[in-house]
Design a protein around this motif. Structure first.
Motif, PDB file in Angstrom:
ATOM      1  N   ARG A 171       0.841  -1.174  -0.066  1.00  0.00           N
ATOM      2  CA  ARG A 171       0.006   0.062  -0.089  1.00  0.00           C
ATOM      3  C   ARG A 171       0.767   1.276  -0.077  1.00  0.00           C
ATOM      4  O   ARG A 171       0.511   2.342  -0.644  1.00  0.00           O
TER       5      ARG A 171
ATOM      6  N   ARG B  94       0.931   4.350  -2.579  1.00  0.00           N
ATOM      7  CA  ARG B  94       0.841   5.692  -2.802  1.00  0.00           C
ATOM      8  C   ARG B  94       2.047   6.603  -3.072  1.00  0.00           C
ATOM      9  O   ARG B  94       1.742   7.622  -3.627  1.00  0.00           O
TER      10      ARG B  94
ATOM     11  N   ARG C  60       2.156   6.592  -6.819  1.00  0.00           N
ATOM     12  CA  ARG C  60       1.052   7.843  -7.461  1.00  0.00           C
ATOM     13  C   ARG C  60       1.728   9.147  -7.236  1.00  0.00           C
ATOM     14  O   ARG C  60       1.485  10.149  -8.028  1.00  0.00           O
TER      15      ARG C  60
ATOM     16  N   PRO D  73      -7.974   3.061   1.142  1.00  0.00           N
ATOM     17  CA  PRO D  73      -7.909   4.147   0.174  1.00  0.00           C
ATOM     18  C   PRO D  73      -7.198   3.891  -1.077  1.00  0.00           C
ATOM     19  O   PRO D  73      -7.479   4.370  -1.957  1.00  0.00           O
ATOM     20  N   GLU D  74      -6.125   2.975  -1.029  1.00  0.00           N
ATOM     21  CA  GLU D  74      -5.412   2.744  -2.185  1.00  0.00           C
ATOM     22  C   GLU D  74      -6.149   2.219  -3.301  1.00  0.00           C
ATOM     23  O   GLU D  74      -5.642   2.292  -4.452  1.00  0.00           O
ATOM     24  N   ILE D  75      -7.190   1.677  -3.208  1.00  0.00           N
ATOM     25  CA  ILE D  75      -7.998   1.025  -4.119  1.00  0.00           C
ATOM     26  C   ILE D  75      -8.266   2.008  -5.167  1.00  0.00           C
ATOM     27  O   ILE D  75      -8.345   1.841  -6.391  1.00  0.00           O
ATOM     28  N   GLY D  76      -8.435   3.110  -4.747  1.00  0.00           N
ATOM     29  CA  GLY D  76      -8.838   4.497  -5.822  1.00  0.00           C
ATOM     30  C   GLY D  76      -7.339   4.863  -6.574  1.00  0.00           C
ATOM     31  O   GLY D  76      -7.571   5.760  -7.370  1.00  0.00           O
ATOM     32  N   LEU D  77      -6.277   4.227  -6.159  1.00  0.00           N
ATOM     33  CA  LEU D  77      -4.887   4.636  -6.793  1.00  0.00           C
ATOM     34  C   LEU D  77      -4.513   3.854  -7.805  1.00  0.00           C
ATOM     35  O   LEU D  77      -3.376   4.269  -8.367  1.00  0.00           O
TER      36      LEU D  77
ATOM     37  N   ASP E  57      -5.135   1.016 -11.078  1.00  0.00           N
ATOM     38  CA  ASP E  57      -5.817   0.797 -12.406  1.00  0.00           C
ATOM     39  C   ASP E  57      -6.332  -0.594 -12.807  1.00  0.00           C
ATOM     40  O   ASP E  57      -6.997  -0.852 -13.734  1.00  0.00           O
TER      41      ASP E  57
ATOM     42  N   CYS F 246      -6.760  -4.744 -10.333  1.00  0.00           N
ATOM     43  CA  CYS F 246      -6.115  -5.736  -9.346  1.00  0.00           C
ATOM     44  C   CYS F 246      -6.361  -7.170  -9.946  1.00  0.00           C
ATOM     45  O   CYS F 246      -7.651  -7.387 -10.483  1.00  0.00           O
TER      46      CYS F 246
END
Length: 120
Positions: free
Chosen positions: A62, A66, A69, A91-95, A97, A99
């Motif tokens: 994770r 971050r 990004r 929250p990293e799921i939104g970072l 493209d 999985c």
């Protein structure tokens, strides 16, 4: 030619993935730790980073997401995980493209990397 950075602390899996990507015409760099991944990425930024989430802990993966990004908003990040819920609940799921759940076939990884590199 797509340049991909492969990150995994399992050297055997990393070697197999490298071979599959190189045979498919990708330019490849590898790293076995978050620190190595950042060094490699800063030296020659990859278009796509394909990384294991546990490096060796989920928190390490994770943190790498971050940092990548922050360093490059345009880099495409695809995560490999035996437990995708470890990422889905963070929250990293939104970072990222994409999985992919491990185990994953080489053809699936190659296709996903091509897709995210093309912006699909």
């Amino acid at each position: 030619m797509i340049f991909v950075l492969l990150v995994d602390d399992d050297r055997d899996q990393l070697a197999l993935r490298r071979m599959a990507f190189e045979r498919s015409g990708f330019q490849v760099a590898t790293a076995t730790s978050p620190a190595e991944a950042l060094t490699a990425f800063m030296a020659l930024p990859a278009e796509v980073v394909l990384m294991d989430l546990r490096l060796p802990k989920v928190e390490d993966g994770r943190a790498l997401i971050r940092t990548l990004r922050e360093r490059s908003p345009s880099v495409r990040i695809v995560v490999l995980s035996g437990s995708p819920e470890d990422l889905a609940m963070s929250p990293e799921i939104g970072l990222v493209d994409g999985c992919l759940r491990k185990p994953v076939r080489s053809a699936t990884m190659l296709r996903k990397v091509r897709e995210v590199a093309a912006g699909e």
